[in-house]
Every structure is written in C-alpha cells, then in structure tokens.
Design a protein around this motif. Structure first.
Motif, PDB file in Angstrom:
ATOM      1  N   LEU A  70     -46.805  56.292 120.994  1.00 36.70           N
ATOM      2  CA  LEU A  70     -46.497  54.997 120.397  1.00 36.70           C
ATOM      3  C   LEU A  70     -47.750  54.152 120.184  1.00 36.70           C
ATOM      4  CD1 LEU A  70     -43.229  53.940 122.268  1.00 36.70           C
ATOM      5  CD2 LEU A  70     -43.462  54.972 120.015  1.00 36.70           C
ATOM      6  N   LYS A  71     -48.806  54.440 120.936  1.00 37.07           N
ATOM      7  CA  LYS A  71     -50.038  53.662 120.795  1.00 37.07           C
ATOM      8  C   LYS A  71     -50.707  53.896 119.441  1.00 37.07           C
ATOM      9  CE  LYS A  71     -51.048  53.340 125.735  1.00 37.07           C
ATOM     10  NZ  LYS A  71     -52.044  53.590 126.807  1.00 37.07           N
ATOM     11  N   ASN A  72     -50.274  54.927 118.708  1.00 34.53           N
ATOM     12  CA  ASN A  72     -50.819  55.184 117.374  1.00 34.53           C
ATOM     13  C   ASN A  72     -50.066  54.435 116.284  1.00 34.53           C
ATOM     14  OD1 ASN A  72     -52.700  57.095 118.399  1.00 34.53           O
ATOM     15  ND2 ASN A  72     -51.099  58.658 118.430  1.00 34.53           N
ATOM     16  N   TYR A  73     -49.006  53.724 116.683  1.00 31.45           N
ATOM     17  CA  TYR A  73     -48.131  53.102 115.697  1.00 31.45           C
ATOM     18  C   TYR A  73     -48.266  51.581 115.698  1.00 31.45           C
ATOM     19  CZ  TYR A  73     -45.944  57.719 116.087  1.00 31.45           C
ATOM     20  OH  TYR A  73     -45.707  59.073 116.140  1.00 31.45           O
ATOM     21  N   VAL A  74     -47.693  50.972 114.668  1.00 32.73           N
ATOM     22  CA  VAL A  74     -47.721  49.521 114.500  1.00 32.73           C
ATOM     23  C   VAL A  74     -46.375  48.943 114.929  1.00 32.73           C
ATOM     24  CG1 VAL A  74     -48.022  47.646 112.840  1.00 32.73           C
ATOM     25  CG2 VAL A  74     -49.290  49.787 112.542  1.00 32.73           C
ATOM     26  N   ILE A  75     -46.405  47.804 115.604  1.00 34.02           N
ATOM     27  CA  ILE A  75     -45.184  47.073 115.933  1.00 34.02           C
ATOM     28  C   ILE A  75     -45.130  45.849 115.018  1.00 34.02           C
ATOM     29  CG2 ILE A  75     -43.822  45.952 117.731  1.00 34.02           C
ATOM     30  CD1 ILE A  75     -45.528  47.404 119.808  1.00 34.02           C
ATOM     31  N   LEU A  76     -44.120  45.829 114.151  1.00 34.83           N
ATOM     32  CA  LEU A  76     -44.004  44.757 113.162  1.00 34.83           C
ATOM     33  C   LEU A  76     -42.747  43.942 113.437  1.00 34.83           C
ATOM     34  CD1 LEU A  76     -45.218  43.613 110.482  1.00 34.83           C
ATOM     35  CD2 LEU A  76     -43.613  45.114 109.274  1.00 34.83           C
ATOM     36  N   GLY A  77     -42.928  42.626 113.598  1.00 41.11           N
ATOM     37  CA  GLY A  77     -41.788  41.735 113.784  1.00 41.11           C
ATOM     38  C   GLY A  77     -41.312  41.216 112.436  1.00 41.11           C
ATOM     39  N   ILE A  78     -39.994  41.182 112.238  1.00 37.53           N
ATOM     40  CA  ILE A  78     -39.439  40.688 110.974  1.00 37.53           C
ATOM     41  C   ILE A  78     -38.474  39.544 111.270  1.00 37.53           C
ATOM     42  CG2 ILE A  78     -39.690  42.902 109.836  1.00 37.53           C
ATOM     43  CD1 ILE A  78     -36.718  43.407 110.246  1.00 37.53           C
ATOM     44  N   GLY A  79     -38.418  38.567 110.367  1.00 36.41           N
ATOM     45  CA  GLY A  79     -37.529  37.433 110.551  1.00 36.41           C
ATOM     46  C   GLY A  79     -37.170  36.799 109.223  1.00 36.41           C
ATOM     47  N   ALA A  80     -36.012  36.152 109.169  1.00 34.24           N
ATOM     48  CA  ALA A  80     -35.569  35.448 107.957  1.00 34.24           C
ATOM     49  C   ALA A  80     -34.386  34.566 108.313  1.00 34.24           C
ATOM     50  CB  ALA A  80     -35.181  36.438 106.860  1.00 34.24           C
ATOM     51  N   ASN A  81     -34.206  33.493 107.532  1.00 33.53           N
ATOM     52  CA  ASN A  81     -33.023  32.657 107.724  1.00 33.53           C
ATOM     53  C   ASN A  81     -32.551  32.006 106.427  1.00 33.53           C
ATOM     54  OD1 ASN A  81     -35.065  30.695 107.474  1.00 33.53           O
ATOM     55  ND2 ASN A  81     -34.066  29.308 108.926  1.00 33.53           N
ATOM     56  N   CYS A  82     -32.880  32.636 105.306  1.00 33.94           N
ATOM     57  CA  CYS A  82     -32.441  32.144 104.001  1.00 33.94           C
ATOM     58  C   CYS A  82     -31.684  33.235 103.262  1.00 33.94           C
ATOM     59  CB  CYS A  82     -33.637  31.707 103.145  1.00 33.94           C
ATOM     60  SG  CYS A  82     -34.526  30.278 103.786  1.00 33.94           S
ATOM     61  N   GLY A  83     -30.515  32.911 102.745  1.00 34.55           N
ATOM     62  CA  GLY A  83     -29.778  33.872 101.936  1.00 34.55           C
ATOM     63  C   GLY A  83     -29.264  35.057 102.736  1.00 34.55           C
ATOM     64  N   GLU A  84     -29.164  36.216 102.073  1.00 31.27           N
ATOM     65  CA  GLU A  84     -28.653  37.445 102.690  1.00 31.27           C
ATOM     66  C   GLU A  84     -29.766  38.137 103.479  1.00 31.27           C
ATOM     67  OE1 GLU A  84     -25.738  38.686 102.923  1.00 31.27           O
ATOM     68  OE2 GLU A  84     -24.520  38.336 101.148  1.00 31.27           O
ATOM     69  N   SER A  85     -30.045  37.633 104.661  1.00 30.06           N
ATOM     70  CA  SER A  85     -31.164  38.149 105.456  1.00 30.06           C
ATOM     71  C   SER A  85     -30.980  39.615 105.832  1.00 30.06           C
ATOM     72  CB  SER A  85     -31.338  37.314 106.727  1.00 30.06           C
ATOM     73  OG  SER A  85     -31.627  35.972 106.416  1.00 30.06           O
ATOM     74  N   LEU A  86     -29.774  40.009 106.227  1.00 33.26           N
ATOM     75  CA  LEU A  86     -29.537  41.396 106.640  1.00 33.26           C
ATOM     76  C   LEU A  86     -29.751  42.360 105.471  1.00 33.26           C
ATOM     77  CD1 LEU A  86     -26.333  40.918 108.838  1.00 33.26           C
ATOM     78  CD2 LEU A  86     -28.691  41.177 109.609  1.00 33.26           C
ATOM     79  N   VAL A  87     -29.291  41.962 104.305  1.00 35.78           N
ATOM     80  CA  VAL A  87     -29.507  42.794 103.114  1.00 35.78           C
ATOM     81  C   VAL A  87     -30.994  42.906 102.811  1.00 35.78           C
ATOM     82  CG1 VAL A  87     -29.073  42.977 100.635  1.00 35.78           C
ATOM     83  CG2 VAL A  87     -27.263  42.163 102.151  1.00 35.78           C
ATOM     84  N   ARG A  88     -31.691  41.792 102.931  1.00 36.42           N
ATOM     85  CA  ARG A  88     -33.130  41.773 102.634  1.00 36.42           C
ATOM     86  C   ARG A  88     -33.893  42.693 103.579  1.00 36.42           C
ATOM     87  NH1 ARG A  88     -33.877  36.668 103.340  1.00 36.42           N
ATOM     88  NH2 ARG A  88     -32.836  36.224 101.365  1.00 36.42           N
ATOM     89  N   PHE A  89     -33.453  42.779 104.838  1.00 36.16           N
ATOM     90  CA  PHE A  89     -34.144  43.653 105.787  1.00 36.16           C
ATOM     91  C   PHE A  89     -34.032  45.116 105.374  1.00 36.16           C
ATOM     92  CE2 PHE A  89     -33.588  40.493 109.549  1.00 36.16           C
ATOM     93  CZ  PHE A  89     -34.667  39.758 109.074  1.00 36.16           C
ATOM     94  N   TRP A  90     -32.872  45.547 104.883  1.00 39.45           N
ATOM     95  CA  TRP A  90     -32.744  46.934 104.427  1.00 39.45           C
ATOM     96  C   TRP A  90     -33.657  47.191 103.227  1.00 39.45           C
ATOM     97  CZ3 TRP A  90     -31.086  50.251 107.616  1.00 39.45           C
ATOM     98  CH2 TRP A  90     -30.031  49.993 108.484  1.00 39.45           C
ATOM     99  N   LYS A  91     -33.720  46.223 102.319  1.00 35.13           N
ATOM    100  CA  LYS A  91     -34.600  46.374 101.164  1.00 35.13           C
ATOM    101  C   LYS A  91     -36.070  46.409 101.609  1.00 35.13           C
ATOM    102  CE  LYS A  91     -31.481  44.162  97.848  1.00 35.13           C
ATOM    103  NZ  LYS A  91     -31.283  43.031  96.908  1.00 35.13           N
ATOM    104  N   LEU A  92     -36.389  45.615 102.628  1.00 37.30           N
ATOM    105  CA  LEU A  92     -37.748  45.617 103.181  1.00 37.30           C
ATOM    106  C   LEU A  92     -38.099  46.990 103.729  1.00 37.30           C
ATOM    107  CD1 LEU A  92     -40.346  44.239 104.272  1.00 37.30           C
ATOM    108  CD2 LEU A  92     -39.023  43.664 106.326  1.00 37.30           C
ATOM    109  N   LEU A  93     -37.177  47.628 104.457  1.00 33.62           N
ATOM    110  CA  LEU A  93     -37.440  48.956 105.011  1.00 33.62           C
ATOM    111  C   LEU A  93     -37.756  49.957 103.910  1.00 33.62           C
ATOM    112  CD1 LEU A  93     -34.719  49.233 107.800  1.00 33.62           C
ATOM    113  CD2 LEU A  93     -37.190  49.139 108.126  1.00 33.62           C
TER     114      LEU A  93
END
Length: 204
Positions: A70-93
């Motif tokens: 895991l030390k070779n990988y990146v830990i990325l935090g994601i956040g949102a609170n406008c509109g369809e946030s859950l949908v946006r996260f899938w599109k982000l992935l």
C-alpha cells in the motif's frame, strides 16, 4: 418511522439505489455499494478493511504495516455537497481510471458541514489508487478534475459549498512540501470525513 432510504431519491443508475445505507449516528450516514452493483462493476470492488498495527500521527501508511504494498499507492480523499454527489463520485472514478489504476474505494460517509454551517451535508470517501504520475502532475490532474466537475477556480468564501473536493491525503509514503501542498495532508487525522472512510466506523 422513516427509514434512511426515504431521505434520498435519485433515478440515476449510479444514484442511491446502488448503495446500502447505514446510519452510524444521528448525523452520520454511510453508503456502501451493493453486492449486485459491484458484481457487474468489478473495477470498483471494495477491498477488505486493512488492519493496522501501529499508529503514527500525520502518516496514514503507518496504520497499514501489514500491507507493505500500500505504500506504493496514493490515498485520495473525495468530497462534495452540491447536486448529485453520489452520481458524480462514480463518474469521477471512471475519469480517474483513465490515467490511474483504482485499487480500492471506501464506503461514502454523509456528514455535517464544518466551518460554514449553513450549507448541505457533505458526502466524503477515500480512494486508494496507483499512478505513474509524479506529485506535481497528479496534483494538477486533481485540479483539472475539480474544474471538470464544475468547481470554480476560486471559492467565493472559505468552506463554501463545492461540487467536488479532492484532497491528496498521502502520496506513495512520501513527505512533500510543494507551495501550498503538504503531503501527508496536514489535517487528515483531525477529520471524521477522512478517518471513518479510511479505517471504518470504529475509528477514533
């Protein structure tokens, strides 16, 4: 009695119906992708929650000594609170997976806003990913993704609502200071929105 699911509605295929909803407390709600959805979308499959053996503040990789890769990988935090946030996260992935390899995604945590309180609750999660980009290029890529999903270059005020917020929590177990960028993220250990998705609901 109103169930957690009745508080949310979305007809989008990546909306609430793709998640199992669990109330952690009065103000915290966790969204975990359903097994049926993950079965048809294996690239977003959740890994088992890694155990941690020793705590060292400010460096999240210290919690995962049993998983040296895991030390070779990146830990990325994601956040949102406008509109369809859950949908946006899938599109982000999907966007992230174009230039990186998604290793694991956490459940999504719905939690109250901080700083400026007169705004909708936030949805937050953590992504483990593998990238060939250096820190400067990866940081620029994250800034591009924020703009792509509608975030303005300049916030109208501190802690304002946002369509997407990407924080590099840690980058390949490195300690980096680059202008305003500090790796590991200076406040990751103080935020429930990072600690609960990263370590699970029992983290302190």
């Amino acid at each position: 009695m109103v169930t957690p699911k009745q508080h949310f509605s979305s007809r989008h295929c990546y909306g609430v119906k793709t998640y199992k909803i669990k109330e952690l407390s009065e103000n915290l709600i966790q969204f975990t992708p359903t097994k049926n959805f993950l079965k048809h979308n294996p690239k977003f499959m959740l890994s088992k929650t890694p155990r941690f053996t020793q705590v060292r503040k400010l460096n999240p990789y210290r919690f995962f000594k049993a998983y040296p890769r895991l030390k070779n990988y990146v830990i990325l935090g994601i956040g949102a609170n406008c509109g369809e946030s859950l949908v946006r996260f899938w599109k982000l992935l999907k966007r992230l997976s174009c230039k990186n390899v998604i290793i694991a995604t956490s459940p999504i945590l719905k939690n109250p806003a901080f700083g400026y309180l007169q705004q909708p609750d936030f949805y937050n999660g953590v992504i483990w990913l593998k990238t060939k980009l250096g820190i400067a290029d990866f940081w620029s890529f994250c800034a591009y993704l924020e703009r792509h999903f509608g975030r303005a270059r300049k916030r109208p005020f501190k802690n304002a609502p946002r369509t997407l917020d990407l924080d590099i929590i840690a980058f390949k177990n490195k300690w980096i200071t680059l202008g305003n960028l500090e790796i590991p993220h200076c406040a990751w250990n103080e935020r429930q929105s990072v600690k609960i998705p990263l370590f699970g609901a029992n983290s302190n």
